[in-house]
Design a protein around this motif. Sequence first.
Motif, mmCIF file in Angstrom:
data_model
loop_
_atom_site.group_PDB
_atom_site.id
_atom_site.type_symbol
_atom_site.label_atom_id
_atom_site.label_comp_id
_atom_site.label_asym_id
_atom_site.label_seq_id
_atom_site.Cartn_x
_atom_site.Cartn_y
_atom_site.Cartn_z
ATOM 1 N N PHE A 1 -30.144 106.746 83.921
ATOM 2 C CA PHE A 1 -29.673 107.410 82.915
ATOM 3 C C PHE A 1 -30.963 107.073 81.778
ATOM 4 O O PHE A 1 -31.416 105.767 81.646
ATOM 5 N N GLU B 1 -31.543 107.544 77.929
ATOM 6 C CA GLU B 1 -30.975 108.057 76.518
ATOM 7 C C GLU B 1 -31.971 107.932 75.295
ATOM 8 O O GLU B 1 -32.232 106.764 74.896
ATOM 9 N N GLU C 1 -33.055 114.661 81.691
ATOM 10 C CA GLU C 1 -31.598 114.755 81.425
ATOM 11 C C GLU C 1 -31.282 114.959 82.761
ATOM 12 O O GLU C 1 -29.840 114.345 83.164
ATOM 13 N N GLU C 2 -31.782 115.804 83.622
ATOM 14 C CA GLU C 2 -31.197 115.852 85.071
ATOM 15 C C GLU C 2 -31.807 114.979 86.038
ATOM 16 O O GLU C 2 -30.918 114.668 87.107
ATOM 17 N N ASP D 1 -17.227 111.477 79.235
ATOM 18 C CA ASP D 1 -18.452 111.644 78.573
ATOM 19 C C ASP D 1 -19.421 110.928 79.454
ATOM 20 O O ASP D 1 -19.493 110.049 80.318
ATOM 21 N N ARG D 2 -20.766 111.416 79.217
ATOM 22 C CA ARG D 2 -21.943 110.756 80.061
ATOM 23 C C ARG D 2 -22.084 109.518 79.455
ATOM 24 O O ARG D 2 -22.437 109.188 78.340
ATOM 25 N N LYS E 1 -21.774 109.745 91.136
ATOM 26 C CA LYS E 1 -22.677 109.882 90.137
ATOM 27 C C LYS E 1 -22.104 109.864 88.872
ATOM 28 O O LYS E 1 -22.428 110.771 87.906
ATOM 29 N N LYS E 2 -21.189 108.906 88.692
ATOM 30 C CA LYS E 2 -20.565 108.789 87.355
ATOM 31 C C LYS E 2 -20.311 107.476 86.975
ATOM 32 O O LYS E 2 -20.554 106.726 87.865
#
Lengths: 126, 371
Positions: free
Chosen positions: A40, A42, A84-85, B296-297, B327-328
């Motif tokens: 991730f 951000e 993002e992806e 939410d991400r 994937k969360k």
Amino acid sequence: MNIPDGLKYTKNHEWIRVEGDEAYVGITDFAQSELGDIVFVEIETEGETLDQGEAFGTIEAVKTVSDIFLPVSGKVLEINAILEEKPEIVNKDPYGEGWLIKIKVHDPAEVDALMDATAYQQMINA
Amino acid sequence: MKKTPFIDIHRNLGAKIIPFAGFQMPLEYSGIQDEHITVREKLGVFDVSHMGEIWVTGPKAMPFLQYVTSNDVSVLFDGKVQYSCLPNGRGGIVDDLLVYRLDEGKYLLVVNAYNTEKDFNWLCEQGKPFDLVVGEELLNASDRYGQLAVQGPLALKAMQKLTNISVVDMPYYMVKKISFAGIDDVIFSTTGYTGAGGCEIYMPAEKGPEIWQAVMNAGKEYGIKPIGLGARDTLRLEMGFCLYGNDIDDTTSPIEAGLDWITKFTDDKDFIDKDFLLKQKEEGTDKRLKGFIMIDRGIPRQHYNLVDVEGNRIGEVTSGSVSPMLKKGIGMGYLKKGFWKTGTEIFVEVRNKLLKAVIVNFPFYHPETDK
């Protein structure tokens, strides 16, 4: 460890590649390798003007969270949309497709003062 | 810093080595997510030699274990393994552990590396009224063993190649002493902390590297990979298994932690904290360990605040990461009464933002149906 010539480096393991008065910023091969799988990225500072060394975003690996810092003062013009992806692109191609942001450089002298590839190599070997 | 019998192998494989519980341990080899998925889909081998092995033997072994552990030791038969915990006499947990019954009056306790000394001292103290002879009937043999976990749906099939004793049809949580890879008296159990199936293998420390090689060779055709502590953590978290030091400790009770199923209040079993824990079970607790998935991400991390829709603090994350299969972001934490019901929406405070999550039942990921 891949440390391309022609880029400038920070002690926090970011790189910057200047093109005119703009520049691309990312993290080094060493940094991505230390972080492990990046899951991730951000970055919510698009359009903001930040000082040198200010955090412009966060990278989350499976095990860790790390702030990422602006190598030189400037305005964040663009965030790499691929992140993002596909945040894992930072692991695969940290100097190419895995760039993080594009900025407008305020003071070229700040860039000149950063480490070159040789100096950065020495720092991570130390 | 202690080393396991496999440290040279990890170095040669290019593992990232970190200090963990006083040992130099491999964190990752090919990458946490790759390793995680390998275990879910095929098989992987973990060096878990840091775990502690404590023998409890003799005529007093059974009544002693019945007193110090929360689970019912009397239901064990030769070759059966049980998950359990050691209540600490103050409503908390000394450690969680496996209790192996190898034979009548012969039990092996497998405990967390970080707690081995603490556990052994605790057991010695509690063993006094039972006249257990320390060093004989109560023996910390941790340094004598190497331990490998071979986990994944193909693990037993691959390991069958290394022994004449049938292991592919061994039910979950059983143990046999077998000749394995040409080494006698290897303790082979169908246990593990990944939810992926497989086995754990205990061998004399000096035979470790030889057995590692045999395991890798046997698993090669099935795609075996070495797996580090990083994936060990994400695998156990995906199943909702507690990690001592994160999700349970000396201040959390087995009832609060949802470990009622290993806390047995049968009439003929008296054990440490029985009355206190029974009261908790009957009257309920103020907090309970539950799992949540991010809507939410974002990724929950240990010590992040959990809050309700009005922003009131209702708990704290004890374990959190990203689930490589879902994937969360997933996490565990103790929720205040009123907020732990499955389906309840809660918020995780991530870098001053409140991100929505929902309480779910464990496991987060069902290996048989979520594929």
